[in-house]
Design an enzyme around this catalytic site. Structure first.
Site, PDB file in Angstrom:
ATOM      1  N   CYS A 534      -0.948   0.602   6.614  1.00  9.78           N
ATOM      2  CA  CYS A 534       0.069   0.837   7.648  1.00  9.78           C
ATOM      3  C   CYS A 534      -0.359   1.994   8.551  1.00  9.78           C
ATOM      4  CB  CYS A 534       1.430   1.114   7.017  1.00  9.78           C
ATOM      5  SG  CYS A 534       1.403   2.493   5.885  1.00  9.78           S
ATOM      6  N   GLU A 575       0.495  -2.896  11.213  1.00 11.38           N
ATOM      7  CA  GLU A 575      -0.201  -3.038   9.929  1.00 11.38           C
ATOM      8  C   GLU A 575      -1.588  -3.585  10.236  1.00 11.38           C
ATOM      9  OE1 GLU A 575       1.911  -2.218   7.489  1.00 11.38           O
ATOM     10  OE2 GLU A 575       0.832  -2.760   5.663  1.00 11.38           O
TER      11      GLU A 575
END
Ligand code: SAM
Length: 584
Positions: A534, A575
């Site tokens: 992330c 992401e």
């Protein structure tokens, strides 16, 4: 104006760039330490504004340093920001035929002191063009100092960071606190919002709190522009922290590098929100604001009743929960309580709302419920699998996009035509990736092996394996522990999972992985590595580190692909997934 500051008692480093060197081709940053950040001096100082009020040293830097990304060493939030300012400056220089270096942006100490607190100064700079969007989702513009200071002797430009402003916007901006090389800005007005010069379309904004709430940054951009921005964030992460790969990919794949796959839902996708409040003595309990952080006030909260990126069920439940909480705050007279008393009374300043499904085990039917107690168990269905976990533990928050991520990993597994038996799921949480990929391992002797630091999550990973028909420990085994200890773990050794028959998944938190883990990974020699992150900046840092560690040539991984997934539309987050294949 500046002369009114008492000089000589405030310690400001002479040259904050002493540990950094910038050049266009190679940028080297040493981690910034609290001691070389202005305002973090331990010596007490007395600074006053024009009317003699004491100005406290700038606490903001401390807050900046404490953020999670700052555990990220060379890819810390401060370091990323310096790189981004450098990129913005390159654009500014080339459009204005200037040759400024980042060093020239350093804020003189007297100016930094003058603008050291929010709300002290209200100078407005007019008609400034925003030229860059940082990975934090803030616009950057360069403001000539003379345009906001009465002092004509001030030369040079200040880089101003303006939340909710995007490239192409011509803005009026209120100039706020001055930091090391930039100032905080507050968007006053966008002057060209209807023109074709900006990518802004204010009619796309659906949230009435967008201007103030820190939750979303990009609602004024259309979805394609958001995806392009997120791709640029992945690309710049590699450009900053793994430049050789960036150059190689750019040459090979042109636009494909880091392209970002769309979320099936652009709103109403978020399955968890955690609004919060800060009780105040001077505010009646029933007037307490409950919501998210206020971009204009580092300690303020924006009162919200609805969050358009959260699921409809959460939005249905939130006002009810909020009323209940406010009534409770009124009953206990929270404004009269001391912090200690609040802690003793177990009054949590955070509300919790999470979507869950309620299964009828006899019929297999299910309906949707909203859980508001962090101790309760959440049930989530992703693709063909069902997962349960304690609400307080980590689980992905956009279940609409998850099947796409799994399909993408499966595609690469099939494409590589690997003769593998095991999936080793590191940083595995409650087992989401390993279990979702469990049908890929051979039925006869395949196995999932997971490791995770949270004991609670591991308990649920084992439970989830059973829930999805994987026999423990034959088909799935999970251990609680630090991922870097996996390779020396006896249970792992006894499981006889070997690298030459394994695909390794790694999905660490924002701070990324570390050298110790990567060194052992190289010894374990899995056939393929899938690195899910992330934080593309720490991911790029780790992949460069892996590359350096494999320089002896005994084992060699090639990065086959890096793509993004838009887990959080309307926000700055992306992401990033990298696929690595062992070639030696
Ligand atoms: C981004 S989450 C991913 C979880 C899981 N892969 C999923 O998709 O649900 C990162 C996880 O790493 C765990 N973690 C953090 N540091 C760790 C470490 N040093 N060793 C093992 N797990 C760690 C956290 O508790 C968290 O569950």
């Amino acid at each position: 104006m500046i002369a009114s500051i008492r000089s000589g008692r405030y310690r400001y480093p002479k040259n904050i760039f002493a540990t950094r060197s910038f050049s266009k081709s190679s940028i080297e940053l040493k981690p910034t330490t609290p001691s070389n950040i202005p305002g973090n001096s331990s010596k007490s100082v007395l600074i006053q504004d024009q009317v003699g009020n004491e100005i406290k040293p700038r606490k903001y830097w401390k807050h900046f340093l404490k953020s999670k990304r700052d555990e990220a060493g060379v890819a810390s939030r401060v370091s990323v920001f310096f790189h981004e300012v450098q990129e913005a400056l390159d654009i500014f220089n080339s459009t204005n035929q200037l040759d400024l270096a980042v060093k020239d942006l350093e804020i003189p100490s007297d100016l930094a002191e003058l603008y050291s607190q929010p709300g002290l100064m209200n100078s407005i700079a007019h008609e400034v063009e925003v030229i860059y969007l940082t990975s934090n989702g803030d616009g950057l513009c360069f403001v000539p100092r003379r345009s906001y200071l009465n002092d004509q002797a001030q030369a040079g430009h200040t880089v101003v960071r303006v939340p909710k402003a995007i490239p192409g916007d011509i803005i009026d901006v209120k100039i706020g606190r001055h930091m090391a090389i930039h100032s905080e800005g507050e968007l006053v007005k966008v002057l060209n919002s209807r023109s074709r010069l900006t990518r802004r379309n204010d009619r796309l904004i659906v949230c009435s709190n967008f201007d103030q709430c820190s939750g979303c940054q990009l609602q004024m951009m259309n979805n394609d522009d958001q995806l392009r921005f997120k791709q640029s964030v992945i690309q710049r992460a590699f450009k900053f922290y793994y430049p050789s790969l960036y150059e190689e990919f750019k040459a090979k794949r042109a636009d494909g590098f880091g392209s970002v796959m769309d979320s099936p839902m652009q709103y109403s996708y978020r399955t968890k929100i955690t609004p919060h409040f800060k009780p105040r003595r001077d505010v009646k309990p029933l007037d307490t604001k409950i919501g998210f952080n206020d971009i204009h006030d580092p300690v303020g909260i924006v009162d919200i009743d609805h969050c358009p990126i959260a699921t409809p069920l959460i939005n249905q439940e939130f006002p009810k929960l909020k009323s209940k909480v406010l009534e409770e705050l009124d009953r206990v007279q929270i404004n009269k309580m001391l912090t200690k008393q609040r802690i003793k009374a177990k009054i949590s300043p955070t509300l919790f709302l999470r979507d869950s499904i309620r299964l009828d085990h006899k019929t297999g039917d299910f309906d949707q419920v909203c859980i508001t107690d962090t101790g309760k168990v959440v049930t989530e269905k992703v693709g063909d699998f069902v997962f349960q976990f304690e609400a307080s533990e980590f689980f992905q928050n956009n279940s609409y996009i998850l099947p796409q991520v799994i399909d993408y990993i499966k595609y690469h597994i099939h494409e590589s035509n690997l003769n593998f038996k095991y999936i080793v799921d590191t940083y595995c949480g409650s087992g989401f990736f390993g279990i979702s990929l469990s049908k890929e391992v051979p039925e006869k002797d395949g196995k999932i092996f997971g490791i995770e630091i949270s004991k609670k999550s591991i308990k649920y990973a084992e439970h989830n394996a059973s829930l999805n028909g994987l026999k423990l420990p034959e088909k799935a085994e999970f251990i609680a522990g630090n991922s870097e200890d996996l390779f020396s773990n006896q249970v792992f050794a006894d499981s006889q999972v070997t690298g030459d028959k394994s695909i390794l998944i790694m999905d660490p938190s924002r701070k990324g992985s570390n050298e110790s883990f990567l060194k052992q990974l190289l010894k374990f020699k899995p056939m393929m590595v899938v690195y899910i992150s992330c934080n593309p900046f720490t991911q790029a840092r780790d992949l460069q580190m892996l590359n350096l560690l494999q320089q002896d040539g005994s084992v060699q991984y090639e990065i086959q692909d890096v793509v993004g997934f838009d887990f959080f539309p309307q926000t700055k987050h992306v992401e990033s997934v990298a696929i690595l294949k062992r070639i030696i």
